[in-house]
Design a protein around this motif. Structure first.
Motif, short mmCIF file in Angstrom:
data_model
loop_
_atom_site.label_atom_id
_atom_site.label_comp_id
_atom_site.label_asym_id
_atom_site.label_seq_id
_atom_site.Cartn_x
_atom_site.Cartn_y
_atom_site.Cartn_z
N THR A 62 0.82 -1.21 0.00
CA THR A 62 0.00 0.00 0.00
C THR A 62 0.86 1.27 0.00
OG1 THR A 62 -0.11 -0.13 2.42
CG2 THR A 62 -1.91 -1.15 1.18
N ASP A 63 0.20 2.42 -0.18
CA ASP A 63 0.91 3.70 -0.25
C ASP A 63 1.64 4.03 1.04
OD1 ASP A 63 0.11 4.15 -2.84
OD2 ASP A 63 -1.72 5.19 -2.27
N ASP A 64 1.10 3.59 2.18
CA ASP A 64 1.71 3.94 3.46
C ASP A 64 2.73 2.91 3.93
OD1 ASP A 64 0.04 1.84 4.03
OD2 ASP A 64 -0.75 2.70 5.89
N MET A 65 3.29 2.15 2.98
CA MET A 65 4.24 1.08 3.34
C MET A 65 5.64 1.41 2.82
SD MET A 65 3.84 -3.00 2.58
CE MET A 65 2.58 -3.24 3.82
N LEU A 66 6.62 1.28 3.70
CA LEU A 66 8.03 1.41 3.31
C LEU A 66 8.50 0.05 2.81
CD1 LEU A 66 10.57 3.40 3.50
CD2 LEU A 66 11.16 2.07 5.53
N ILE A 67 9.00 0.02 1.58
CA ILE A 67 9.47 -1.23 0.97
C ILE A 67 10.99 -1.28 1.08
CG2 ILE A 67 9.46 -2.67 -1.10
CD1 ILE A 67 7.05 -0.91 -2.03
N VAL A 68 11.49 -2.29 1.78
CA VAL A 68 12.93 -2.41 2.02
C VAL A 68 13.44 -3.69 1.37
CG1 VAL A 68 14.74 -2.54 3.77
CG2 VAL A 68 12.68 -1.20 4.22
N GLY A 69 14.48 -3.57 0.57
CA GLY A 69 15.13 -4.74 -0.02
C GLY A 69 16.40 -5.07 0.75
N CYS A 70 16.66 -6.35 0.95
CA CYS A 70 17.82 -6.76 1.75
C CYS A 70 18.62 -7.81 0.99
CB CYS A 70 17.35 -7.33 3.10
SG CYS A 70 18.70 -7.88 4.16
N ILE A 79 20.72 -3.10 3.10
CA ILE A 79 19.32 -2.79 2.83
C ILE A 79 19.20 -1.43 2.14
CG2 ILE A 79 18.23 -4.20 4.62
CD1 ILE A 79 18.22 -1.79 6.44
N ARG A 80 18.17 -1.30 1.30
CA ARG A 80 17.81 -0.03 0.68
C ARG A 80 16.29 0.08 0.70
NH1 ARG A 80 21.58 0.54 -4.69
NH2 ARG A 80 20.70 2.65 -4.75
N ALA A 81 15.78 1.30 0.75
CA ALA A 81 14.34 1.51 0.89
C ALA A 81 13.79 2.31 -0.28
CB ALA A 81 14.05 2.24 2.20
N ILE A 82 12.58 1.95 -0.72
CA ILE A 82 11.88 2.68 -1.78
C ILE A 82 10.41 2.85 -1.36
CG2 ILE A 82 13.40 1.78 -3.60
CD1 ILE A 82 11.10 -0.12 -4.40
N ASP A 83 9.69 3.70 -2.11
CA ASP A 83 8.25 3.82 -1.88
C ASP A 83 7.51 3.02 -2.95
OD1 ASP A 83 8.35 5.29 -4.21
OD2 ASP A 83 7.97 7.22 -3.25
N ILE A 84 6.19 3.13 -2.96
CA ILE A 84 5.37 2.29 -3.85
C ILE A 84 5.58 2.63 -5.32
CG2 ILE A 84 3.34 3.78 -3.83
CD1 ILE A 84 1.67 1.16 -3.58
N ARG A 85 6.14 3.82 -5.60
CA ARG A 85 6.40 4.22 -6.99
C ARG A 85 7.84 3.93 -7.41
NH1 ARG A 85 4.24 10.13 -8.23
NH2 ARG A 85 4.90 9.42 -10.30
N GLY A 86 8.60 3.30 -6.51
CA GLY A 86 9.97 2.93 -6.85
C GLY A 86 11.01 3.98 -6.60
N ASP A 173 21.93 -5.05 -5.37
CA ASP A 173 20.89 -6.06 -5.25
C ASP A 173 19.71 -5.67 -4.35
OD1 ASP A 173 22.32 -7.55 -6.98
OD2 ASP A 173 22.85 -9.16 -5.60
N PRO A 174 19.94 -4.98 -3.21
CA PRO A 174 18.79 -4.63 -2.36
C PRO A 174 17.72 -3.82 -3.09
CG PRO A 174 20.83 -4.28 -1.16
CD PRO A 174 21.20 -4.61 -2.57
N LYS A 175 18.14 -2.91 -3.97
CA LYS A 175 17.16 -2.12 -4.71
C LYS A 175 16.40 -2.98 -5.71
CE LYS A 175 16.55 2.21 -7.19
NZ LYS A 175 17.21 3.37 -7.84
N LEU A 176 17.09 -3.91 -6.36
CA LEU A 176 16.42 -4.83 -7.28
C LEU A 176 15.37 -5.64 -6.54
CD1 LEU A 176 19.52 -6.21 -9.23
CD2 LEU A 176 17.96 -4.42 -9.97
N ILE A 177 15.73 -6.12 -5.34
CA ILE A 177 14.81 -6.93 -4.52
C ILE A 177 13.59 -6.09 -4.11
CG2 ILE A 177 14.56 -8.12 -2.31
CD1 ILE A 177 17.59 -8.89 -2.63
N LYS A 182 7.79 -4.48 -4.81
CA LYS A 182 6.84 -3.43 -5.22
C LYS A 182 5.91 -3.92 -6.32
CE LYS A 182 8.49 -0.40 -8.05
NZ LYS A 182 7.71 -0.57 -9.31
N ASP A 183 6.45 -4.72 -7.24
CA ASP A 183 5.67 -5.20 -8.38
C ASP A 183 4.91 -6.49 -8.09
OD1 ASP A 183 6.60 -3.05 -9.86
OD2 ASP A 183 8.33 -4.16 -10.63
#
Length: 380
Positions: A62-70, A79-86, A173-177, A182-183
């Motif tokens: 959802t929009d209010d979720m922090l997406i973290v790749g590890c 780890i790196r973090a993105i939002d729902i729009r990448g 790799d964390p950003k790819l994950i 997100k998708d």
């Protein structure tokens, strides 16, 4: 003029420090607010009728979720973090160790970025690498952070999309994950619990001991080929109880011949062995008397064979204890009797199946079990 200018600068610096402290205090309050609202979701909450479809996965993010790749490592994770729009939130990757302190630092980093970007929930996506992710996943779930898995093959295929390069990088790799999460290209990890966790560990331990046993038998074959080439005709099966008791004493043909038939039988009698093995004593002595094995280095060969023989016997005892425990654990599973009624399925096979699959009642269709086992069965 200079005095007034200096006083003005000092006043501005004091005001900036006050604003900075205020912003830190506000950030801390926001982080505490996010931490209170965190709720981790597992396959139990998200699967409906045993399914978690692609649309369900997209709806979960959802929009209010922090997406973290590890990106998982043996000692260090990134780890790196993105939002729902990448869009990436934060500067570059955050590095932390595979310790309690490292996990706390990673959590604080996630909470900080969630608070700064008005996110209320956190999902951590990771690429399962061996066993290194078990502790991290369990710890994060216990702290209210949802954990999902991405397919390593999908990460490999998406490398070129990011920067037109197949180059692997712990910080890339964390950003790819995170983008795969997100998708909606992720799955929910299953970590066995209670009796199923015990059975998985026991089954893995049994497999490791079995490998050690096979390795020692192969080394024993090598030594006997040098000092007693006729051993297969004499003993038949070298990892049998009768053969191992003799090899613990000596593998040198001249010494076996000197023991004679009665000497071999006394060895077996002292070991309290029973059965038809006593009848092979004469045959073993005959082959020993005609052996063409090497006579040089026999003292070292004798000790080597003795050590391998003792190790095989110890492993047999340990394997027997493990299998006994596994059989007892199997009886605690409610549906074990139904599976054992299947022709050809015994307690050892059942233990192996349950150890790999966990709670079978979580599956609603046999095709799900086939997919988990990696079999794409088709009818011709």
């Amino acid at each position: 003029m200079n005095v007034k200018a200096n006083q003005t600068k000092k006043q501005v610096n004091v005001e900036n420090q006050a604003n900075l402290l205020l912003s830190k205090e506000e950030l801390r309050k926001r982080m505490e607010g996010v931490e209170k609202e965190l709720k981790s979701y597992t396959w139990r909450e998200l699967e409906t009728n045993g399914k978690f479809s692609k649309n369900d996965k997209l709806s979960f993010i959802t929009d209010d979720m922090l997406i973290v790749g590890c990106d998982i490592g043996s000692e260090t994770h990134y780890i790196r973090a993105i939002d729902i729009r990448g869009r990436e939130l934060g500067k570059g990757a955050f590095e932390f160790s595979n310790t309690a302190e490292g996990f706390e630092n990673a959590k604080a980093w996630m909470l900080k970025h969630a608070a700064q970007n008005e996110k209320r929930q956190i999902v951590l996506g990771l690429e399962p690498t061996g066993h290194y992710w078990f502790a991290l996943a369990a710890w994060m779930i216990s702290k209210g952070i949802s954990v999902v898995q991405v397919n390593p093959y999908a990460v490999k295929q998406s490398k070129e999309i990011e920067d037109n390069s197949q180059h692997k990088d712990d910080r890339k790799d964390p950003k790819l994950i995170a983008n795969l999460v997100k998708d909606g290209n992720y799955g929910m990890p299953y970590l066995p619990e209670k009796i199923y966790a015990d059975m998985r560990r026991l089954s893995m331990f049994r497999d490791q001991l079995t490998e050690d046993r096979i390795r020692n038998i192969n080394r024993l074959h090598r030594e006997l080929k040098i000092y007693f080439p006729e051993y297969m005709d004499a003993f038949g099966k070298i990892d049998g109880a009768f053969a191992l008791e003799v090899l613990k004493v000596s593998c040198i043909p001249s010494e076996i011949a000197a023991l004679g038939t009665e000497g071999l039988r006394n060895i077996w009698h002292d070991a309290k062995l029973r059965g038809r093995g006593y009848s092979r004593a004469g045959k073993i002595v005959n082959h020993a008397e005609k052996s063409v094995g090497l006579e040089d280095g026999t003292s070292v060969g004798r000790e080597t064979v003795k050590w391998f023989s003792e190790q095989i016997m110890k492993l047999d005892e340990q394997l027997a204890r493990i299998e006994s425990t596994l059989h007892k654990k199997c009886k605690e599973i409610p549906y074990a009797e139904n599976i054992l009624e299947i022709k050809g399925v015994g307690e050892n096979i059942l233990a192996g199946i349950v150890a790999e699959m966990g709670d079978i009642s979580r599956f609603d269709d046999v095709k799900e079990i086939q997919k988990l086992s990696g079999m794409g069965l088709v009818a011709c």
